[in-house]
Structure formats: C-alpha cells, structure tokens
Write a protein that holds these residues in place. Structure first.
Motif, PDB file in Angstrom:
ATOM      1  N   CYS A   1       0.860  -1.177   0.000  1.00  0.00           N
ATOM      2  CA  CYS A   1       0.000   0.000   0.000  1.00  0.00           C
ATOM      3  C   CYS A   1       0.901   1.233   0.000  1.00  0.00           C
ATOM      4  O   CYS A   1       1.726   1.401   0.883  1.00  0.00           O
ATOM      5  CB  CYS A   1      -0.904  -0.001   1.230  1.00  0.00           C
ATOM      6  N   LEU A   2       0.740   2.082  -1.003  1.00  0.00           N
ATOM      7  CA  LEU A   2       1.531   3.300  -1.114  1.00  0.00           C
ATOM      8  C   LEU A   2       0.655   4.495  -0.779  1.00  0.00           C
ATOM      9  O   LEU A   2      -0.447   4.634  -1.309  1.00  0.00           O
ATOM     10  CB  LEU A   2       2.068   3.464  -2.536  1.00  0.00           C
ATOM     11  N   ALA A   3       1.136   5.362   0.078  1.00  0.00           N
ATOM     12  CA  ALA A   3       0.389   6.557   0.474  1.00  0.00           C
ATOM     13  C   ALA A   3       0.904   7.756  -0.319  1.00  0.00           C
ATOM     14  O   ALA A   3       2.079   8.099  -0.231  1.00  0.00           O
ATOM     15  CB  ALA A   3       0.538   6.812   1.965  1.00  0.00           C
ATOM     16  N   PHE A   4       0.040   8.339  -1.131  1.00  0.00           N
ATOM     17  CA  PHE A   4       0.318   9.589  -1.828  1.00  0.00           C
ATOM     18  C   PHE A   4      -1.005  10.176  -2.280  1.00  0.00           C
ATOM     19  O   PHE A   4      -2.001   9.470  -2.367  1.00  0.00           O
ATOM     20  CB  PHE A   4       1.309   9.412  -2.982  1.00  0.00           C
ATOM     21  N   VAL A   5      -1.025  11.476  -2.541  1.00  0.00           N
ATOM     22  CA  VAL A   5      -2.265  12.158  -2.899  1.00  0.00           C
ATOM     23  C   VAL A   5      -2.262  12.457  -4.388  1.00  0.00           C
ATOM     24  O   VAL A   5      -1.291  12.970  -4.936  1.00  0.00           O
ATOM     25  CB  VAL A   5      -2.426  13.470  -2.095  1.00  0.00           C
ATOM     26  N   GLY A   6      -3.381  12.145  -5.028  1.00  0.00           N
ATOM     27  CA  GLY A   6      -3.539  12.422  -6.445  1.00  0.00           C
ATOM     28  C   GLY A   6      -4.995  12.423  -6.833  1.00  0.00           C
ATOM     29  O   GLY A   6      -5.883  12.208  -6.006  1.00  0.00           O
ATOM     30  N   LYS A   7      -5.240  12.686  -8.118  1.00  0.00           N
ATOM     31  CA  LYS A   7      -6.599  12.615  -8.669  1.00  0.00           C
ATOM     32  C   LYS A   7      -6.478  12.403 -10.163  1.00  0.00           C
ATOM     33  O   LYS A   7      -5.382  12.368 -10.730  1.00  0.00           O
ATOM     34  CB  LYS A   7      -7.385  13.877  -8.331  1.00  0.00           C
ATOM     35  N   GLY A   8      -7.625  12.290 -10.820  1.00  0.00           N
ATOM     36  CA  GLY A   8      -7.639  12.026 -12.251  1.00  0.00           C
ATOM     37  C   GLY A   8      -7.407  13.267 -13.074  1.00  0.00           C
ATOM     38  O   GLY A   8      -7.493  14.378 -12.549  1.00  0.00           O
ATOM     39  N   PRO A   9      -7.064  13.072 -14.330  1.00  0.00           N
ATOM     40  CA  PRO A   9      -7.014  11.767 -14.993  1.00  0.00           C
ATOM     41  C   PRO A   9      -5.810  10.942 -14.546  1.00  0.00           C
ATOM     42  O   PRO A   9      -4.788  11.484 -14.151  1.00  0.00           O
ATOM     43  CB  PRO A   9      -6.902  12.131 -16.472  1.00  0.00           C
ATOM     44  N   VAL A  10      -5.983   9.618 -14.608  1.00  0.00           N
ATOM     45  CA  VAL A  10      -4.909   8.697 -14.264  1.00  0.00           C
ATOM     46  C   VAL A  10      -4.697   7.724 -15.427  1.00  0.00           C
ATOM     47  O   VAL A  10      -5.642   7.364 -16.126  1.00  0.00           O
ATOM     48  CB  VAL A  10      -5.193   7.906 -12.959  1.00  0.00           C
ATOM     49  N   ASN A  11      -3.461   7.337 -15.619  1.00  0.00           N
ATOM     50  CA  ASN A  11      -3.103   6.359 -16.651  1.00  0.00           C
ATOM     51  C   ASN A  11      -2.273   5.264 -16.008  1.00  0.00           C
ATOM     52  O   ASN A  11      -1.166   5.525 -15.535  1.00  0.00           O
ATOM     53  CB  ASN A  11      -2.280   7.025 -17.765  1.00  0.00           C
ATOM     54  N   ASN A  12      -2.812   4.071 -15.984  1.00  0.00           N
ATOM     55  CA  ASN A  12      -2.088   2.927 -15.432  1.00  0.00           C
ATOM     56  C   ASN A  12      -1.399   2.201 -16.586  1.00  0.00           C
ATOM     57  O   ASN A  12      -1.940   1.272 -17.164  1.00  0.00           O
ATOM     58  CB  ASN A  12      -3.034   1.978 -14.689  1.00  0.00           C
ATOM     59  N   ASN A  13      -0.212   2.644 -16.926  1.00  0.00           N
ATOM     60  CA  ASN A  13       0.553   2.030 -18.006  1.00  0.00           C
ATOM     61  C   ASN A  13       1.522   0.985 -17.466  1.00  0.00           C
ATOM     62  O   ASN A  13       2.650   0.877 -17.928  1.00  0.00           O
ATOM     63  CB  ASN A  13       1.310   3.110 -18.790  1.00  0.00           C
ATOM     64  N   THR A  14       1.073   0.238 -16.459  1.00  0.00           N
ATOM     65  CA  THR A  14       1.881  -0.844 -15.890  1.00  0.00           C
ATOM     66  C   THR A  14       1.301  -2.183 -16.320  1.00  0.00           C
ATOM     67  O   THR A  14       0.234  -2.247 -16.934  1.00  0.00           O
ATOM     68  CB  THR A  14       1.912  -0.776 -14.349  1.00  0.00           C
ATOM     69  N   ASP A  15       1.997  -3.251 -15.949  1.00  0.00           N
ATOM     70  CA  ASP A  15       1.528  -4.602 -16.271  1.00  0.00           C
ATOM     71  C   ASP A  15       0.704  -5.212 -15.138  1.00  0.00           C
ATOM     72  O   ASP A  15       0.457  -6.410 -15.133  1.00  0.00           O
ATOM     73  CB  ASP A  15       2.714  -5.501 -16.611  1.00  0.00           C
ATOM     74  N   ALA A  16       0.262  -4.392 -14.174  1.00  0.00           N
ATOM     75  CA  ALA A  16      -0.520  -4.880 -13.033  1.00  0.00           C
ATOM     76  C   ALA A  16      -1.714  -3.953 -12.787  1.00  0.00           C
ATOM     77  O   ALA A  16      -1.648  -2.761 -13.077  1.00  0.00           O
ATOM     78  CB  ALA A  16       0.342  -4.944 -11.782  1.00  0.00           C
ATOM     79  N   ALA A  17      -2.790  -4.507 -12.253  1.00  0.00           N
ATOM     80  CA  ALA A  17      -3.959  -3.696 -11.898  1.00  0.00           C
ATOM     81  C   ALA A  17      -3.632  -2.846 -10.678  1.00  0.00           C
ATOM     82  O   ALA A  17      -2.850  -3.248  -9.813  1.00  0.00           O
ATOM     83  CB  ALA A  17      -5.145  -4.601 -11.595  1.00  0.00           C
ATOM     84  N   VAL A  18      -4.228  -1.650 -10.618  1.00  0.00           N
ATOM     85  CA  VAL A  18      -4.033  -0.768  -9.472  1.00  0.00           C
ATOM     86  C   VAL A  18      -5.396  -0.388  -8.903  1.00  0.00           C
ATOM     87  O   VAL A  18      -6.340  -0.139  -9.657  1.00  0.00           O
ATOM     88  CB  VAL A  18      -3.231   0.508  -9.836  1.00  0.00           C
ATOM     89  N   SER A  19      -5.502  -0.381  -7.584  1.00  0.00           N
ATOM     90  CA  SER A  19      -6.696   0.111  -6.897  1.00  0.00           C
ATOM     91  C   SER A  19      -6.332   1.412  -6.205  1.00  0.00           C
ATOM     92  O   SER A  19      -5.267   1.518  -5.589  1.00  0.00           O
ATOM     93  CB  SER A  19      -7.184  -0.904  -5.865  1.00  0.00           C
ATOM     94  N   LEU A  20      -7.219   2.404  -6.325  1.00  0.00           N
ATOM     95  CA  LEU A  20      -7.010   3.715  -5.707  1.00  0.00           C
ATOM     96  C   LEU A  20      -8.038   3.899  -4.596  1.00  0.00           C
ATOM     97  O   LEU A  20      -9.209   3.543  -4.766  1.00  0.00           O
ATOM     98  CB  LEU A  20      -7.152   4.813  -6.755  1.00  0.00           C
ATOM     99  N   PHE A  21      -7.590   4.481  -3.463  1.00  0.00           N
ATOM    100  CA  PHE A  21      -8.415   4.579  -2.265  1.00  0.00           C
ATOM    101  C   PHE A  21      -8.532   6.014  -1.763  1.00  0.00           C
ATOM    102  O   PHE A  21      -7.579   6.779  -1.858  1.00  0.00           O
ATOM    103  CB  PHE A  21      -7.805   3.702  -1.161  1.00  0.00           C
ATOM    104  N   ARG A  22      -9.693   6.361  -1.210  1.00  0.00           N
ATOM    105  CA  ARG A  22      -9.964   7.705  -0.669  1.00  0.00           C
ATOM    106  C   ARG A  22      -9.055   8.085   0.494  1.00  0.00           C
ATOM    107  O   ARG A  22      -8.743   9.244   0.691  1.00  0.00           O
ATOM    108  CB  ARG A  22     -11.401   7.790  -0.136  1.00  0.00           C
TER     109      ARG A  22
END
Length: 108
Positions: free
Chosen positions: A55-76
C-alpha cells in the motif's frame, strides 16, 4: 567405486528444500511501466515501476493512466482499505475522472 543413493535421503532433502522455499519470504516485485496522475499541486506526475503488493500513500486525482503490467486500486484514505476503494484500473487502462485518492495498491 559406485556410490549408492538412498531414496529416503533424496526424498528428505527434497522435502526440506520445499519447506525452506515456502517459509522464505519473497520480496515484492515492481510493476513494469509507469503510472501517471494529477498531483495535489496540479502538476502531472509519473511513477515508474511502482512496487506490487504494498500500500503506497500519496495524494492524487484524475485523470490517471495505469501504463503498468498490473492492476491498481485507488483509495480515498491512506491504508488501502476495501471500503475506501474509489476505482480499480486494470493494466494498461486509463480513467479521465477520478476523485482525490490518498493511497494505491498494485496487485502482484
């Protein structure tokens, strides 16, 4: 002189090696590729090779681009708790509108 191999010795050694492999912790691997998002200051950030299974803690918002080879879940909230999940993006997917997130988790 010919060496005699005892089957019990071979099986015992193999069993011990398997047990050791199961008990040895594995290091998390990094997702290949990058993840782009809008940072809290409004700038676009790209994170390369984020670690999977953490679990990585950082603040962001969209738009987002997941250009990795793994699924990512984003949390509030920080902590990557299922009840706080905003979105799950599969590998190589993007989302134009994503509410502010405070943690992310890449699947292994």
């Amino acid at each position: 002189m010919r060496k005699i191999v005892r089957p019990r010795l071979v099986l015992g050694t193999a069993a011990a090696a398997c047990a050791l492999a199961l008990l040895t912790p594995t290091a998390a691997h990094a997702a290949t590729g990058g993840f782009s998002y809008t940072a809290a200051d409004g700038g676009i950030r790209t994170s390369g090779a984020p670690p999977s299974g953490e679990c990585l803690a950082f603040v962001g918002k969209g738009p987002v681009n997941n250009n990795t080879d793994a699924a990512v879940s984003l949390f509030r909230k920080p902590g990557c708790h299922a009840a706080d999940r905003i979105i799950k993006l599969d590998a190589e997917k993007a989302a134009k509108k994503v509410d502010t997130f405070r943690s992310a988790f890449w699947s292994e």
